[in-house]
Motif scaffolding. Structure first.
Motif, mmCIF file in Angstrom:
data_model
loop_
_atom_site.group_PDB
_atom_site.id
_atom_site.type_symbol
_atom_site.label_atom_id
_atom_site.label_comp_id
_atom_site.label_asym_id
_atom_site.label_seq_id
_atom_site.Cartn_x
_atom_site.Cartn_y
_atom_site.Cartn_z
ATOM 1 N N LEU A 391 21.640 -4.405 -2.370
ATOM 2 C CA LEU A 391 20.502 -3.502 -2.338
ATOM 3 C C LEU A 391 20.539 -2.512 -1.178
ATOM 4 C CD1 LEU A 391 17.725 -6.049 -3.355
ATOM 5 C CD2 LEU A 391 18.765 -4.281 -4.779
ATOM 6 N N VAL A 392 21.532 -2.621 -0.324
ATOM 7 C CA VAL A 392 21.802 -1.672 0.768
ATOM 8 C C VAL A 392 20.546 -1.474 1.621
ATOM 9 C CG1 VAL A 392 22.925 0.504 1.380
ATOM 10 C CG2 VAL A 392 23.428 -0.563 -0.824
ATOM 11 N N ASP A 393 19.917 -0.303 1.555
ATOM 12 C CA ASP A 393 18.772 -0.007 2.431
ATOM 13 C C ASP A 393 17.589 -0.928 2.176
ATOM 14 O OD1 ASP A 393 20.240 2.022 3.553
ATOM 15 O OD2 ASP A 393 19.331 3.616 2.341
ATOM 16 N N ASP A 394 17.428 -1.362 0.932
ATOM 17 C CA ASP A 394 16.310 -2.251 0.597
ATOM 18 C C ASP A 394 16.649 -3.718 0.848
ATOM 19 O OD1 ASP A 394 14.318 -0.398 -0.399
ATOM 20 O OD2 ASP A 394 15.683 -0.036 -2.076
ATOM 21 N N GLY A 395 17.905 -4.002 1.205
ATOM 22 C CA GLY A 395 18.337 -5.378 1.391
ATOM 23 C C GLY A 395 17.550 -6.162 2.423
ATOM 24 N N PRO A 396 17.363 -5.626 3.653
ATOM 25 C CA PRO A 396 16.650 -6.397 4.683
ATOM 26 C C PRO A 396 15.222 -6.767 4.290
ATOM 27 C CG PRO A 396 17.922 -4.635 5.697
ATOM 28 C CD PRO A 396 18.002 -4.415 4.211
ATOM 29 N N ARG A 397 14.475 -5.839 3.706
ATOM 30 C CA ARG A 397 13.092 -6.191 3.330
ATOM 31 C C ARG A 397 13.071 -7.140 2.139
ATOM 32 N NH1 ARG A 397 9.961 -2.884 -0.374
ATOM 33 N NH2 ARG A 397 11.285 -1.444 -1.547
ATOM 34 N N PHE A 398 14.071 -7.029 1.283
ATOM 35 C CA PHE A 398 14.180 -7.965 0.166
ATOM 36 C C PHE A 398 14.372 -9.383 0.689
ATOM 37 C CE2 PHE A 398 16.889 -10.367 -2.764
ATOM 38 C CZ PHE A 398 16.231 -10.222 -3.970
ATOM 39 N N VAL A 399 15.316 -9.569 1.604
ATOM 40 C CA VAL A 399 15.596 -10.893 2.159
ATOM 41 C C VAL A 399 14.385 -11.418 2.919
ATOM 42 C CG1 VAL A 399 16.993 -12.156 3.839
ATOM 43 C CG2 VAL A 399 18.084 -10.560 2.235
ATOM 44 N N SER A 400 13.720 -10.535 3.681
ATOM 45 C CA SER A 400 12.540 -10.951 4.438
ATOM 46 C C SER A 400 11.439 -11.437 3.495
ATOM 47 C CB SER A 400 12.031 -9.775 5.281
ATOM 48 O OG SER A 400 10.860 -10.137 5.977
ATOM 49 N N TRP A 401 11.231 -10.735 2.388
ATOM 50 C CA TRP A 401 10.189 -11.144 1.438
ATOM 51 C C TRP A 401 10.536 -12.481 0.799
ATOM 52 C CZ3 TRP A 401 9.392 -12.628 -3.522
ATOM 53 C CH2 TRP A 401 8.091 -12.569 -4.011
ATOM 54 N N ILE A 402 11.787 -12.657 0.411
ATOM 55 C CA ILE A 402 12.208 -13.908 -0.224
ATOM 56 C C ILE A 402 12.017 -15.088 0.726
ATOM 57 C CG2 ILE A 402 14.234 -15.191 -1.054
ATOM 58 C CD1 ILE A 402 13.114 -13.279 -3.118
ATOM 59 N N ARG A 403 12.426 -14.920 1.975
ATOM 60 C CA ARG A 403 12.247 -16.009 2.953
ATOM 61 C C ARG A 403 10.772 -16.358 3.090
ATOM 62 N NH1 ARG A 403 16.714 -17.093 6.322
ATOM 63 N NH2 ARG A 403 18.354 -15.482 6.339
ATOM 64 N N GLY A 404 9.928 -15.335 3.227
ATOM 65 C CA GLY A 404 8.501 -15.573 3.398
ATOM 66 C C GLY A 404 7.863 -16.216 2.171
ATOM 67 N N TYR A 405 8.302 -15.798 0.989
ATOM 68 C CA TYR A 405 7.746 -16.344 -0.252
ATOM 69 C C TYR A 405 7.996 -17.840 -0.345
ATOM 70 C CZ TYR A 405 7.409 -17.450 -5.217
ATOM 71 O OH TYR A 405 7.099 -18.045 -6.413
ATOM 72 N N TYR A 406 9.221 -18.267 -0.090
ATOM 73 C CA TYR A 406 9.517 -19.699 -0.215
ATOM 74 C C TYR A 406 8.959 -20.500 0.965
ATOM 75 C CZ TYR A 406 12.254 -18.925 -4.400
ATOM 76 O OH TYR A 406 12.638 -18.608 -5.679
ATOM 77 N N ASP A 407 8.812 -19.884 2.122
ATOM 78 C CA ASP A 407 8.133 -20.554 3.237
ATOM 79 C C ASP A 407 6.702 -20.910 2.850
ATOM 80 O OD1 ASP A 407 10.318 -20.501 4.911
ATOM 81 O OD2 ASP A 407 9.694 -18.696 6.002
ATOM 82 N N GLU A 408 6.017 -19.977 2.201
ATOM 83 C CA GLU A 408 4.638 -20.213 1.787
ATOM 84 C C GLU A 408 4.565 -21.276 0.695
ATOM 85 O OE1 GLU A 408 1.724 -19.117 3.048
ATOM 86 O OE2 GLU A 408 3.043 -18.387 4.648
ATOM 87 N N ARG A 409 5.506 -21.266 -0.223
ATOM 88 C CA ARG A 409 5.491 -22.268 -1.283
ATOM 89 C C ARG A 409 5.694 -23.671 -0.718
ATOM 90 N NH1 ARG A 409 8.870 -20.953 -6.647
ATOM 91 N NH2 ARG A 409 8.318 -23.159 -6.926
ATOM 92 N N ARG A 410 6.505 -23.784 0.311
ATOM 93 C CA ARG A 410 6.717 -25.113 0.909
ATOM 94 C C ARG A 410 5.428 -25.647 1.526
ATOM 95 N NH1 ARG A 410 11.064 -22.353 3.404
ATOM 96 N NH2 ARG A 410 12.924 -22.437 2.082
ATOM 97 N N LYS A 411 4.558 -24.780 1.957
ATOM 98 C CA LYS A 411 3.304 -25.204 2.577
ATOM 99 C C LYS A 411 2.291 -25.692 1.556
ATOM 100 C CE LYS A 411 3.663 -21.786 6.330
ATOM 101 N NZ LYS A 411 3.032 -20.563 6.905
ATOM 102 N N THR A 412 2.362 -25.176 0.350
ATOM 103 C CA THR A 412 1.298 -25.434 -0.618
ATOM 104 C C THR A 412 1.712 -26.328 -1.779
ATOM 105 O OG1 THR A 412 1.905 -23.414 -1.822
ATOM 106 C CG2 THR A 412 0.215 -23.215 -0.110
ATOM 107 N N GLU A 413 3.014 -26.579 -1.941
ATOM 108 C CA GLU A 413 3.458 -27.364 -3.083
ATOM 109 C C GLU A 413 3.920 -28.748 -2.666
ATOM 110 O OE1 GLU A 413 6.342 -25.459 -5.489
ATOM 111 O OE2 GLU A 413 5.158 -23.639 -5.768
ATOM 112 N N LEU A 414 3.591 -29.738 -3.506
ATOM 113 C CA LEU A 414 4.125 -31.082 -3.321
ATOM 114 C C LEU A 414 5.573 -31.045 -3.770
ATOM 115 C CD1 LEU A 414 3.452 -34.011 -2.591
ATOM 116 C CD2 LEU A 414 2.942 -34.407 -5.017
#
Length: 456
Positions: A391-414
């Motif tokens: 994704l070149v220029d969009d790559g860093p924000r893509f990776v940042s969003w993915i990391r944050g998304y799964y971090d949040e899921r770990r907090k709320t899911e059994l």
């Protein structure tokens, strides 16, 4: 946990419902799998081991995904080997001093193998070397090819849009070298693998061992080395909040995409071995034959993206049409198609997994990988690197969003850790027996090993 273990054993037929070993009274095969620990080959190796057969795998021994460790724990005999044959600018291919010749365990072996399954030969030089070492010691040689061979074949003589096994023909070098050279340029990889097929046919017609070819379409499944499906899975998941619509290639927009699910390959391999060894009728149906392996569905790009979105809870996928030279397209890798799988269905009794069911299974696998921080850290970091590169220029924000998304899921899911038994349950999705019965209209005689592999 024990219930999960028993479920997996039942799935593979390692025990029967009535108790006792499912392999009791059934012949045990000695099988060599070339490339048997990689993305395409490891489900076949694993299935053969679970069916109670003696399996040796030969590969470079890369330990991505912990696959090799798991297979060795399940009884795999492993030979580490780099199959690439060195080429000298003057002497040409150094087949006597590199590739399989450098693999002492293989080169010094005189063992007879009921079957050899070859996922790793890349060109005619490598297949010739394998034939030389294995001559007289193979019951059936199963070569894993690609439907890219149809790109370098002569035009079909029928009007169907489907690619049939008989379409993969072209003139020999001695008949029409210029036409052959012209076809070769259409797809170098397809040419190399069709040359492998031609070499196997040549040695078979000269009194060599019998062989069967399996032609795969666009391959997907868990534990990829290319990580194409994983990348697409994450892109589809994030594309709406990040406003990164999925690319539709203007040239490929309506191209039907044939897909092959890696666990389905194992079922075909088992059926071919059974037939070739005479455990079920009939050896002549598979020896010297080729079979296309692909899911029955062949969606275009837009529909395929919707299939990927469904298990993520997304009702639609935002897309943007892009010129061919500017689009980021992960599928299809091979555009020739769609494949006809009717020969495999009729002759082998093969029943491919429903494409949407397979996609749901793989999606679940990769979601568990993203959530389980105790395993597969190296694979996640490789995937993040590929995301940034793609994704070149969009790559860093893509990776940042993915990391944050799964971090949040770990907090709320059994969540429970993904252990080996859960992994098998995720990976080995099979279509229901009733659906496959209804499609074929009647039951066919099946061998013991294939039946055990198909049980759910």
């Amino acid at each position: 946990r024990w219930l999960a273990v028993i479920a997996v054993l039942l799935r593979f037929g390692c025990v029967s419902v009535a108790g006792g070993a499912a392999t009791a009274g059934a012949p045990q095969w000695k099988v060599l799998v070339l490339g048997g620990t990689g993305f395409r080959g490891h489900p076949t190796t694993e299935a053969l081991l679970h069916l109670g057969h003696r399996v040796t795998a030969l590969s470079r021994g890369n330990r991505y995904w912990g696959t090799l460790d798991k297979l060795e724990k399940n009884g795999l005999n492993f030979w580490k080997c780099n199959r690439t044959v060195a080429v000298d600018s003057v002497a040409g291919a150094l087949s006597d001093s590199s590739g399989l010749a450098n693999c002492s365990a293989f080169a010094n072996s005189s063992s007879y193998f009921d079957a050899v399954v070859d996922f790793s030969s890349k060109d005619a030089v490598e297949i010739k070397q394998a034939v030389k070492f294995l001559r007289g010691r193979v019951g059936i040689y199963i070569f894993i090819s690609t439907h890219a061979v149809y790109d370098v074949s002569k035009n079909a003589t029928h009007d169907s849009p489907l690619q049939y096994e008989s379409d993969a023909v072209r003139p020999g070098r001695e008949v029409s070298p210029l036409e052959r050279f012209s076809l070769k340029s259409n797809n170098p990889r397809g040419n190399d693998l069709l040359e492998c097929e031609e070499e196997l046919l040549k040695q078979f017609n000269s009194g060599g061992f019998p062989f069967t070819v399996l032609r795969l379409a666009n391959v997907f499944g868990p534990k990829e080395n290319t990580m194409r499906f994983w990348l697409l899975h994450l892109w589809v998941r994030s594309h709406v909040p990040l406003r990164l619509p999925i690319h539709i290639d203007e040239v490929l927009e309506e191209t039907p995409i044939s897909m092959t699910y890696t666990p389905d390959i194992a079922q075909a391999v088992v059926r071919i071995i059974e037939k070739s060894l005479g455990e079920v009728c009939c050896a002549e149906q598979v020896q010297g034959e080729a079979f296309n392996l692909a899911c029955e569905e062949a969606p275009n790009q837009r529909n395929f993206y919707n299939y990927v979105a469904e298990p993520l809870g997304l009702s639609y996928v935002e897309t943007v049409e892009m010129p061919h030279n500017k689009s980021i397209v992960l599928y299809p890798e091979i555009v020739r198609g769609p494949l006809s799988n009717s020969k495999a269905l009729e002759v082998l009794g093969w029943a491919p997994t429903d494409l949407q069911k397979a996609i749901r299974s793989v999606a679940r696998f990769y979601d568990r990988v993203m959530l389980d921080t105790t395993r597969f850290r190296r694979e996640r970091e490789i995937m993040y690197g590929k995301c940034k590169s793609m994704l070149v220029d969009d790559g860093p924000r893509f990776v940042s969003w993915i990391r944050g998304y799964y971090d949040e899921r770990r907090k709320t899911e059994l969540y429970d850790e993904l252990d080996d038994e859960d992994e098998d349950e995720i990976v080995l999705a099979r279509r229901g027996v009733e659906r496959s019965k209804g499609r074929r209209g009647r039951r066919r005689r099946r061998g013991r090993s294939a039946d055990r592999l198909r049980e759910l």
